[in-house]
Design a protein around this motif. Structure first.
Motif, PDB file in Angstrom:
ATOM      1  N   ALA A  10     -46.058   0.830   6.333  1.00 53.87           N
ATOM      2  CA  ALA A  10     -47.381   0.233   6.563  1.00 53.87           C
ATOM      3  C   ALA A  10     -47.305  -0.854   7.630  1.00 53.87           C
ATOM      4  O   ALA A  10     -48.179  -0.940   8.510  1.00 53.87           O
ATOM      5  CB  ALA A  10     -47.934  -0.329   5.262  1.00 53.87           C
ATOM      6  N   ALA A  11     -46.260  -1.675   7.568  1.00 53.42           N
ATOM      7  CA  ALA A  11     -46.092  -2.727   8.578  1.00 53.42           C
ATOM      8  C   ALA A  11     -45.874  -2.110   9.960  1.00 53.42           C
ATOM      9  O   ALA A  11     -46.382  -2.627  10.980  1.00 53.42           O
ATOM     10  CB  ALA A  11     -44.925  -3.632   8.202  1.00 53.42           C
ATOM     11  N   LEU A  12     -45.138  -1.000  10.006  1.00 51.37           N
ATOM     12  CA  LEU A  12     -44.936  -0.300  11.275  1.00 51.37           C
ATOM     13  C   LEU A  12     -46.266   0.208  11.824  1.00 51.37           C
ATOM     14  O   LEU A  12     -46.557   0.049  13.012  1.00 51.37           O
ATOM     15  CB  LEU A  12     -43.976   0.872  11.071  1.00 51.37           C
ATOM     16  CG  LEU A  12     -43.826   1.827  12.271  1.00 51.37           C
ATOM     17  CD1 LEU A  12     -43.204   1.117  13.468  1.00 51.37           C
ATOM     18  CD2 LEU A  12     -42.994   3.050  11.878  1.00 51.37           C
ATOM     19  N   ARG A  13     -47.083   0.813  10.961  1.00 50.67           N
ATOM     20  CA  ARG A  13     -48.381   1.304  11.430  1.00 50.67           C
ATOM     21  C   ARG A  13     -49.221   0.176  11.997  1.00 50.67           C
ATOM     22  O   ARG A  13     -49.865   0.308  13.037  1.00 50.67           O
ATOM     23  CB  ARG A  13     -49.153   2.005  10.320  1.00 50.67           C
ATOM     24  CG  ARG A  13     -50.435   2.668  10.880  1.00 50.67           C
ATOM     25  CD  ARG A  13     -51.350   3.192   9.837  1.00 50.67           C
ATOM     26  NE  ARG A  13     -52.154   2.172   9.189  1.00 50.67           N
ATOM     27  CZ  ARG A  13     -53.254   1.631   9.708  1.00 50.67           C
ATOM     28  NH1 ARG A  13     -53.658   1.974  10.925  1.00 50.67           N
ATOM     29  NH2 ARG A  13     -53.932   0.737   9.036  1.00 50.67           N
ATOM     30  N   HIS A  14     -49.237  -0.956  11.320  1.00 49.23           N
ATOM     31  CA  HIS A  14     -50.039  -2.093  11.778  1.00 49.23           C
ATOM     32  C   HIS A  14     -49.542  -2.584  13.147  1.00 49.23           C
ATOM     33  O   HIS A  14     -50.354  -2.947  14.006  1.00 49.23           O
ATOM     34  CB  HIS A  14     -49.984  -3.215  10.751  1.00 49.23           C
ATOM     35  CG  HIS A  14     -50.568  -2.825   9.429  1.00 49.23           C
ATOM     36  ND1 HIS A  14     -50.460  -3.604   8.293  1.00 49.23           N
ATOM     37  CD2 HIS A  14     -51.267  -1.724   9.044  1.00 49.23           C
ATOM     38  CE1 HIS A  14     -51.051  -3.005   7.277  1.00 49.23           C
ATOM     39  NE2 HIS A  14     -51.554  -1.858   7.715  1.00 49.23           N
ATOM     40  N   LEU A 159     -60.498  11.334  -0.081  1.00 49.49           N
ATOM     41  CA  LEU A 159     -59.170  10.782   0.167  1.00 49.49           C
ATOM     42  C   LEU A 159     -58.102  11.627  -0.504  1.00 49.49           C
ATOM     43  O   LEU A 159     -58.231  11.999  -1.677  1.00 49.49           O
ATOM     44  CB  LEU A 159     -59.113   9.337  -0.342  1.00 49.49           C
ATOM     45  CG  LEU A 159     -57.861   8.535   0.011  1.00 49.49           C
ATOM     46  CD1 LEU A 159     -57.775   8.313   1.517  1.00 49.49           C
ATOM     47  CD2 LEU A 159     -57.861   7.203  -0.727  1.00 49.49           C
ATOM     48  N   HIS A 160     -57.046  11.954   0.235  1.00 47.91           N
ATOM     49  CA  HIS A 160     -55.873  12.726  -0.210  1.00 47.91           C
ATOM     50  C   HIS A 160     -56.133  14.233  -0.311  1.00 47.91           C
ATOM     51  O   HIS A 160     -55.219  14.991  -0.655  1.00 47.91           O
ATOM     52  CB  HIS A 160     -55.345  12.235  -1.561  1.00 47.91           C
ATOM     53  CG  HIS A 160     -55.013  10.782  -1.593  1.00 47.91           C
ATOM     54  ND1 HIS A 160     -54.082  10.209  -0.761  1.00 47.91           N
ATOM     55  CD2 HIS A 160     -55.505   9.773  -2.368  1.00 47.91           C
ATOM     56  CE1 HIS A 160     -54.010   8.910  -1.025  1.00 47.91           C
ATOM     57  NE2 HIS A 160     -54.855   8.625  -1.979  1.00 47.91           N
ATOM     58  N   THR A 161     -57.340  14.691   0.001  1.00 49.57           N
ATOM     59  CA  THR A 161     -57.617  16.127  -0.036  1.00 49.57           C
ATOM     60  C   THR A 161     -56.896  16.823   1.116  1.00 49.57           C
ATOM     61  O   THR A 161     -56.874  16.337   2.247  1.00 49.57           O
ATOM     62  CB  THR A 161     -59.130  16.393   0.066  1.00 49.57           C
ATOM     63  OG1 THR A 161     -59.766  15.875  -1.097  1.00 49.57           O
ATOM     64  CG2 THR A 161     -59.433  17.883   0.183  1.00 49.57           C
ATOM     65  N   VAL A 162     -56.296  17.975   0.810  1.00 56.19           N
ATOM     66  CA  VAL A 162     -55.620  18.780   1.826  1.00 56.19           C
ATOM     67  C   VAL A 162     -56.566  19.903   2.250  1.00 56.19           C
ATOM     68  O   VAL A 162     -56.984  20.713   1.412  1.00 56.19           O
ATOM     69  CB  VAL A 162     -54.304  19.363   1.281  1.00 56.19           C
ATOM     70  CG1 VAL A 162     -53.623  20.240   2.330  1.00 56.19           C
ATOM     71  CG2 VAL A 162     -53.367  18.242   0.827  1.00 56.19           C
ATOM     72  N   ALA A 355     -53.210   4.472   2.627  1.00 60.02           N
ATOM     73  CA  ALA A 355     -52.935   5.253   1.421  1.00 60.02           C
ATOM     74  C   ALA A 355     -52.416   6.654   1.751  1.00 60.02           C
ATOM     75  O   ALA A 355     -51.744   7.273   0.916  1.00 60.02           O
ATOM     76  CB  ALA A 355     -54.192   5.360   0.562  1.00 60.02           C
ATOM     77  N   LEU A 356     -52.700   7.152   2.958  1.00 61.22           N
ATOM     78  CA  LEU A 356     -52.251   8.499   3.329  1.00 61.22           C
ATOM     79  C   LEU A 356     -50.776   8.556   3.715  1.00 61.22           C
ATOM     80  O   LEU A 356     -50.208   9.647   3.795  1.00 61.22           O
ATOM     81  CB  LEU A 356     -53.089   9.045   4.496  1.00 61.22           C
ATOM     82  CG  LEU A 356     -54.531   9.446   4.189  1.00 61.22           C
ATOM     83  CD1 LEU A 356     -55.148  10.116   5.405  1.00 61.22           C
ATOM     84  CD2 LEU A 356     -54.615  10.355   2.975  1.00 61.22           C
ATOM     85  N   LEU A 357     -50.154   7.426   3.972  1.00 61.51           N
ATOM     86  CA  LEU A 357     -48.746   7.441   4.371  1.00 61.51           C
ATOM     87  C   LEU A 357     -47.889   8.087   3.289  1.00 61.51           C
ATOM     88  O   LEU A 357     -47.069   8.966   3.564  1.00 61.51           O
ATOM     89  CB  LEU A 357     -48.263   6.020   4.653  1.00 61.51           C
ATOM     90  CG  LEU A 357     -48.925   5.289   5.826  1.00 61.51           C
ATOM     91  CD1 LEU A 357     -48.433   3.845   5.895  1.00 61.51           C
ATOM     92  CD2 LEU A 357     -48.645   6.011   7.134  1.00 61.51           C
TER      93      LEU A 357
END
Length: 368
Positions: A10-14, A159-162, A355-357
């Motif tokens: 998450a920190a990397l994404r930010h 959210l989280h649906t494929v 949340a998708l990570l």
């Protein structure tokens, strides 16, 4: 999922979100991703110039690859985020920061768990303009990789649906510029010059007849992007003109046929009016055609994780250069829902949901 790994991802994404770079300019982004994997894993890293890949050697036979893109868009950031874009007029408004962070999270996970087969993590530039995928996809043939997958986040799905589709997942498309050069003349004597206005108008009027739904196996579109004829000078008859089109089709062969038809009309129009014609193509995307076996594997992985699965009735009109990979190996591109009310892609208030990570990484693990 290891919580420390999730926090790092998450920190990397930010950090990626705060330092967006346009297609073909992603030097900081690439270096940051490589440094992250060097710092936190022992994966082998291979620098290929504008892109790179990481490799986790497996315990057994077989090879699988995953791709993440990392370019941003020329859109200003309006979200009031603590990690908001530090680059005026440029922002991650398609979620590629999340795609790359999710693949890096897989790298962290593989560091702890290892893998039953060789796993290649491909970090690709310039997806937005269709310039990165073809070169990166060549790795699949070089290394004899038989399976490849990628995901794209997608607002509008829970959210989280494929979301999955057999066959065409994303339409093929390309941008084409038709430039006409005539002869200038005084506006009072246009018959002494050669004006491209009629040629451009003829082309535009012909487009609806080339894209009728009943004449094609799938969706076929020709969108006028820009018309530029003449100069704002009332004493001069126009002698230069350009028509910019985006051609799009569900099936590659129908895109190729449409391109030939439009080009044929342009050449006839130029010949009739004595104009010089030049044609330029850019933002060329192949059809992204999922393999049935790849779709089935993604669906099994999603159901094993108790994730909701949606079968898409229609392909995405927007293009994706993951099609280059699927020409080289079996696999699929799938969507992960950002939320039904999430701001749309390419909008100024979009942000990838952290949340998708974990969801993406878990799916990758199941596919391995």
């Amino acid at each position: 999922m290891n919580q420390a790994d999730l926090s790092l991802a998450a920190a990397l994404r930010h950090a990626l979100h705060a330092h967006p770079e346009l297609s073909g300019q992603e030097t900081w982004t690439k270096a940051r991703l490589m440094d992250f994997l060097k710092e936190h894993t022992h994966l082998a890293l291979y620098d290929r110039g504008s892109w790179f890949y990481a490799l986790c050697r497996g315990r057994g036979e077989g090879k699988i690859a995953f791709r993440a893109d990392f370019d941003a868009l020329p859109i200003a950031e309006t979200c009031d985020l603590p990690y908001r874009s530090q680059c005026p007029g440029v922002a991650h408004k398609c979620g590629h920061d999340g795609h790359s962070a999710a693949l890096a999270l897989l790298g962290l996970t593989l560091e702890r768990t290892g893998a039953d087969r060789d796993v290649y993590l491909i970090f690709q530039p310039a997806e937005e303009v269709g310039a990165g995928g073809e070169a990166c996809a060549a790795l699949l043939k070089e290394e004899g990789i038989g399976e490849v997958y990628a995901f794209h986040n997608m607002p509008g799905y829970p959210l989280h649906t494929v979301a999955l589709r057999r066959g065409t997942m994303n339409c093929a498309s390309k941008g084409v510029t038709y430039r006409f050069e005539g002869v200038p003349a005084h506006a009072s004597t246009p018959e002494l010059g050669r004006n491209p206005a009629q040629a451009v108008a003829w082309m535009v009027s012909a487009l609806p007849g080339l894209t009728r739904r009943e004449d094609h196996r799938g969706l076929v579109m020709a969108t006028v992007v820009q018309i530029d004829v003449g100069e704002p000078a009332f004493g001069i008859s126009a002698y230069r003109g350009a028509l910019l089109l985006t051609l799009r089709a569900q099936y590659q062969e129908e895109l190729d046929a449409l391109s030939r038809q439009v080009t044929g009309i342009a050449r006839r129009a130029a010949a009739e009016d004595g104009l010089t014609l030049t044609i330029e193509e850019q933002d060329v995307f192949p059809e992204t055609a999922n393999h049935d076996a790849g779709v089935e594997r993604v669906e099994r992985a999603a159901r094993a994780l108790d994730l909701p699965v949606v079968e898409m009735a229609e392909p995405m009109r927007a293009s994706e250069d993951f099609g280059w990979y699927l020409r080289q190996a079996e696999g699929a591109l799938f969507l992960l829902g950002d939320g039904e009310d999430h701001p749309p892609l390419h909008s100024s208030d979009f942000d990838f949901p952290d949340a998708l990570l974990e969801t993406a990484c878990a799916l990758f693990q199941k596919l391995i």
